[in-house]
Design a protein around this motif. Sequence first.
Motif, short mmCIF file in Angstrom:
data_model
loop_
_atom_site.label_atom_id
_atom_site.label_comp_id
_atom_site.label_asym_id
_atom_site.label_seq_id
_atom_site.Cartn_x
_atom_site.Cartn_y
_atom_site.Cartn_z
N PRO A 174 0.70 -1.16 0.05
CA PRO A 174 0.17 -0.05 0.11
C PRO A 174 0.86 1.30 -0.09
N ALA A 175 0.58 2.35 -0.77
CA ALA A 175 1.32 3.47 -1.01
C ALA A 175 1.16 4.38 0.37
N ALA A 176 0.07 4.12 1.06
CA ALA A 176 -0.11 4.77 2.28
C ALA A 176 1.06 4.54 3.41
N PHE A 177 1.68 3.32 3.14
CA PHE A 177 2.84 2.92 4.20
C PHE A 177 3.88 3.94 4.04
N PRO A 178 4.73 3.96 5.16
CA PRO A 178 5.91 4.85 5.34
C PRO A 178 6.90 3.79 4.44
N SER A 179 7.80 4.76 3.84
CA SER A 179 8.62 4.19 2.71
C SER A 179 9.15 2.69 2.90
N ASN A 180 9.72 2.69 4.26
CA ASN A 180 10.75 1.76 4.42
C ASN A 180 9.74 0.42 4.86
N GLN A 181 8.65 0.73 5.59
CA GLN A 181 7.70 -0.34 5.94
C GLN A 181 7.15 -0.81 4.45
N ARG A 182 6.81 -0.17 3.78
CA ARG A 182 6.14 -0.64 2.38
C ARG A 182 7.16 -1.45 1.62
N ALA A 183 8.41 -1.07 1.84
CA ALA A 183 9.56 -1.86 1.16
C ALA A 183 9.51 -3.25 1.84
N TYR A 184 9.51 -3.45 3.00
CA TYR A 184 9.45 -4.63 3.74
C TYR A 184 8.23 -5.40 3.29
N HIS A 185 7.22 -4.94 3.67
CA HIS A 185 5.84 -6.11 3.52
C HIS A 185 5.62 -6.18 1.91
N GLY A 186 6.39 -5.27 1.02
CA GLY A 186 6.07 -5.71 -0.49
C GLY A 186 7.17 -6.85 -0.70
N SER A 187 8.20 -7.09 -0.01
CA SER A 187 9.04 -8.28 -0.20
C SER A 187 8.77 -9.48 0.79
N ALA A 188 7.88 -9.40 1.55
CA ALA A 188 7.86 -10.40 2.61
C ALA A 188 6.44 -11.29 2.25
N ASN A 272 -5.25 1.42 -4.99
CA ASN A 272 -4.37 2.84 -4.94
C ASN A 272 -4.95 3.52 -3.74
N LYS A 273 -6.07 3.31 -3.19
CA LYS A 273 -6.26 3.96 -1.89
C LYS A 273 -5.65 3.29 -0.63
N SER A 274 -5.11 2.31 -0.95
CA SER A 274 -4.52 1.41 0.31
C SER A 274 -5.74 1.05 0.92
N ILE A 275 -6.76 0.26 0.43
CA ILE A 275 -8.05 -0.34 1.10
C ILE A 275 -7.77 -1.82 1.00
N PRO A 276 -7.87 -2.28 2.20
CA PRO A 276 -7.61 -3.99 2.40
C PRO A 276 -8.72 -4.69 1.46
N GLN A 277 -8.58 -5.65 0.75
CA GLN A 277 -9.66 -6.12 -0.05
C GLN A 277 -9.58 -7.70 -0.22
N THR A 278 -10.45 -8.48 -0.03
CA THR A 278 -10.31 -9.89 -0.04
C THR A 278 -11.59 -10.42 -0.47
N PHE A 279 -11.55 -11.55 -1.64
CA PHE A 279 -12.71 -12.07 -1.95
C PHE A 279 -12.28 -13.15 -2.96
#
Length: 559
Positions: A174-188, A272-279
Amino acid sequence: MKFALTLNVLLLSFSISSAQDKSGIPAEARTASQSVKPEAIRAHMRFLADDAMEGRKPGTRGYRLAANYVISQFEALGLEPAGDQQTYLQKVPLRQWRVNEENSSLILIDKKGEKPLVLGKNYNLSPVYGSEKSEVTAPVVFVGFGVTAPDLNYDDYKNIDVKGKIVAYFNGAPAAFPSNQRAYHGSAKLENAAAHGAVGVISFSLPTDVRNRMESSATRARQGTYRWLDKDGKPQRVYPELKAVVSLGDSTARAVFAESGHSLADVIAAANKSIPQTFPLNFSVRVKTETRSGGDIAGYNVVGLLPGSDPVLKNEYVVYVSHLDHLGVGRPVKGDSIFNGAHDNASGVAINLEAARMYASLPQHPKRSILFVAVTAEEMGLLGSDYFASNPTVPQENIVANLCLDMPFFFHKLVDIVPYGSEHSSMAKEVNTVANYLGVKVAKDPIPEQVVFMRSDHFSFVRHGIPAIYIKSGTETGNPELDGLKLNLDWRATIYHSPQDEINQPFDFNAAARHAQLQFLIGYLTAQHPERPTWNPGDFFGNKFGRKPSGKGQTETGK
């Protein structure tokens, strides 16, 4: 008039001296830093990026030549061997895996029947490590970005059970995450999917994400992937619970939402609005993956030691790391097939060698010991640094800090820097002190979408709870007609990972020298400080990986 000029010079000298006295940097360190040699950095780069190094791919003659060059520099500076068996080399066992395309397949199964897809055109497969033949059939559920971040009140898995299922998600975070947390979660995400009980993953990109397009990823996939092996010969950083790892091309990704009851446009808008979604996506897939070993490579890290001067603190270590490897020889681009890697990363090795020379020039070594490590296989996934951080040649609990340098970007005057990692630990004090002394500004990450914090060797140390700093140039150039951000992005688009990354580029070696001063002085102050660097209270990476007291006067890494 002559007397007045002389008086003014004396007053100016006194003013500068006083300012330096207030800098917080000892005189001997200031003197050493002022001896920096831009021409030495250029000379190191010229050698390491020469065609004779054949692109420095691990396991090749060219890489060993480059390693021997670094060893010769360590020896000339008086650094002690700190690799295996009193040598400068640490062996890094690497193994390659490839997908056998002829015996691998993916079939979509829905109420209309079965639809085979074309490997390399509609999708790519990653190897299933440790399993020559893997087959799985399971329903597919969409889980947004596939991210679980309770500290940021975000969880794409919150309202769905994915046990025994295959999860599909967008690349990135999510783009709303702080930069480094965004980096971590994008890779995990593979780790997160496995933890939730998924048996496979399918990933695809948002329209704005051009880094994982099928055109480029298909070529990379056919080259195979590498992992380092533990003492029992088992690959590390793998998730055997996942029986299929798939990436889809853009047009195929659009098609998978057809039966879900959700339009792709709406799904993208929510992402793009950083809204969680599952279905559920209301179809299943049958995936067969045949994985073959492409053979083993003996990779090597090069490790040199500058012993500390304090009888107690010399048993603690500040580690400098820069990756020595690059991409080797490949398909010709503009008539050139050698991927010389001048900026990526002969530059980082060269600058750290110049920092080592400044250390060697000191009248007395710093209190803590300094390790210089030129690591292998960064381009294969940070493998050399991950191996060293996991199997260091000194006690792991005594490594107190890491300074990494990789593509610092010195194509213009160094006006500002982005010190990735400094906001997470007490090392920010040393960074700010040195930046202030050298007259450079400290800036924020100008390209958070590039997830830089996860993309070089410092993160291997962060994983083990070791505070790390990774400095790159900012976007200011000192020239109103030169856009530093555009220059950076254009270089990434046209030169990065191509044979055109050669020594004949318009490098500013005075800016490179300033990077060397930053590396040296930040590490020196860290090595001199009575206390180890610490994670900031409540810091994300400190909480996730930080060391906790073991009750034995040492520390252990938090899980």
